[in-house]
Design an enzyme around this catalytic site. Sequence first.
Site, PDB file in Angstrom:
ATOM      1  CB  SER A 161      -0.074  -1.471   1.110  1.00 37.15           C
ATOM      2  OG  SER A 161       0.183  -0.149   1.471  1.00 37.15           O
TER       3      SER A 161
ATOM      4  CG  HIS B 246       5.068  -0.975   2.499  1.00 36.42           C
ATOM      5  ND1 HIS B 246       4.164  -1.043   3.532  1.00 36.42           N
ATOM      6  CD2 HIS B 246       4.327  -0.700   1.396  1.00 36.42           C
ATOM      7  CE1 HIS B 246       2.939  -0.812   3.072  1.00 36.42           C
ATOM      8  NE2 HIS B 246       3.013  -0.602   1.763  1.00 36.42           N
TER       9      HIS B 246
ATOM     10  CG  ASP C 109       6.103  -0.395   6.056  1.00 39.22           C
ATOM     11  OD1 ASP C 109       6.202   0.710   5.514  1.00 39.22           O
ATOM     12  OD2 ASP C 109       5.192  -1.205   5.804  1.00 39.22           O
TER      13      ASP C 109
HETATM   14  N1  LIG Z   1       5.988   6.270  -4.022  1.00 32.11           N
HETATM   15  C1  LIG Z   1       5.945   4.870  -4.282  1.00 32.11           C
HETATM   16  C2  LIG Z   1       4.742   4.295  -3.595  1.00 32.11           C
HETATM   17  C3  LIG Z   1       4.182   3.079  -4.212  1.00 32.11           C
HETATM   18  C4  LIG Z   1       4.328   1.834  -3.367  1.00 32.11           C
HETATM   19  O1  LIG Z   1       5.188   1.692  -2.534  1.00 32.11           O
HETATM   20  N2  LIG Z   1       3.425   0.905  -3.637  1.00 32.11           N
HETATM   21  C5  LIG Z   1       3.405  -0.327  -2.896  1.00 32.11           C
HETATM   22  C6  LIG Z   1       2.105  -0.439  -2.196  1.00 32.11           C
HETATM   23  S1  LIG Z   1       1.929   0.938  -1.085  1.00 32.11           S
HETATM   24  C7  LIG Z   1       0.324   0.861  -0.498  1.00 32.11           C
HETATM   25  O2  LIG Z   1      -0.640   0.542  -1.058  1.00 32.11           O
HETATM   26  C8  LIG Z   1       3.611  -1.478  -3.877  1.00 32.11           C
HETATM   27  O3  LIG Z   1       3.132  -2.564  -3.671  1.00 32.11           O
HETATM   28  N3  LIG Z   1       4.352  -1.207  -4.945  1.00 32.11           N
HETATM   29  C9  LIG Z   1       4.576  -2.145  -6.027  1.00 32.11           C
HETATM   30  C10 LIG Z   1       5.743  -3.073  -5.858  1.00 32.11           C
HETATM   31  O4  LIG Z   1       5.836  -4.001  -6.704  1.00 32.11           O
HETATM   32  O5  LIG Z   1       6.532  -2.942  -4.921  1.00 32.11           O
HETATM   33  C11 LIG Z   1       6.013   4.635  -5.766  1.00 32.11           C
HETATM   34  O6  LIG Z   1       5.355   5.370  -6.533  1.00 32.11           O
HETATM   35  O7  LIG Z   1       6.702   3.705  -6.185  1.00 32.11           O
END
Ligand SMILES: N[C@@H](CCC(=O)N[C@@H](CSC=O)C(=O)NCC(=O)O)C(=O)O
Length: 322
Positions: free
Chosen positions: A187, A298, A264
Amino acid sequence: MLLHLYGHMIRQAFIYSVTLNLKSLQLKKIYHIIARIMSSLTPVSSNRCFGGYQKVYSHESSELKCKMNFSVYLPPQAEEKKVPVLYWLSGLTCTEQNFIQKAGAQRYAAEAGVMIVCPDTSPRGVNIEGEDDSYDFGSGAGFYVDATEEKWKNHYKMYSYVTKELPEIINGNFPALPHCQSIFGHSMGGHGALICALKNPGKYCSVSAFSPICNPMECPWGQKAFTGYLGKDKETWKEYDATHLVKKYQGPPLTILIDQGKDDNFLKEGQLLPDNFVAACTENKMPVILRMQETYDHSYYFIATFVEDHIKHHLEYLGMKS
Ligand SMILES: N[C@@H](CCC(=O)N[C@@H](CSC=O)C(=O)NCC(=O)O)C(=O)O
């Protein structure tokens, strides 16, 4: 111990001087000298894992002017010889922990004999007003750029941190083959990996990404971050946008692997824009493999599913055909 106390005091003094707008050149010089002395690593954790070690360290970063954590997986082979290094860049809200706890990459890194290094995603606790206000800007959202805006530029230099300072630390403290490094990420970090490789021809043997933010200039996450860190002039944004950078890439051949889940939500919201990137690659005859994965989202479940493929992709270019 005493050294750490002095370092902390100097860092705080520096932060206050910036806050008070004193901008003393001497104070900056002192900070850099202290940061250099303090460049020693403090062990945070160490766990045996697939015959190697999963470790976390903290250190005083001279680029970011704060204490930073990074994780390093040392495969069993690293006890006998120097090994190639894979840098992993995580996405929004992540730290050095997400990948090591959720991706399940250590098994494949141990088999292949590669080190995996994961930095945090931004400076932490640097007392900038608003730094913790949103999940997609400030803390946990450094976007792997060097900020130029007055408010952020003293600390938010993640691009220099991941391309220069961190590799120096890794090469100086671990059994790493210095010219045998590749980069991948997810991401925001998938985009970070793309720009690090595209802006530094020859520095990384290969690059790959999971669901990268491919064209930040054209999506809400990127526009917010670039306005905040780089200012309003969109010409300057092009220096940190993978879709623009790939059009003018002239370096050694680089085959880019991207995995993208079709389910996603961020893809559906127009945050990721992989088609723009592929069109730009085609324009410059850059080889790119975009795998659209039916029914995947995602999350790190998606990353865990395909991380073995990515490590194998990198092994091919790190001169260790699997
Ligand atoms: N609103 C969500 C968004 C945060 C999120 O989905 N983060 C992803 C990366 S998104 C793009 O860079 C992520 O990797 N999260 C960590 C995980 O361990 O899944 C929120 O605040 O949660």
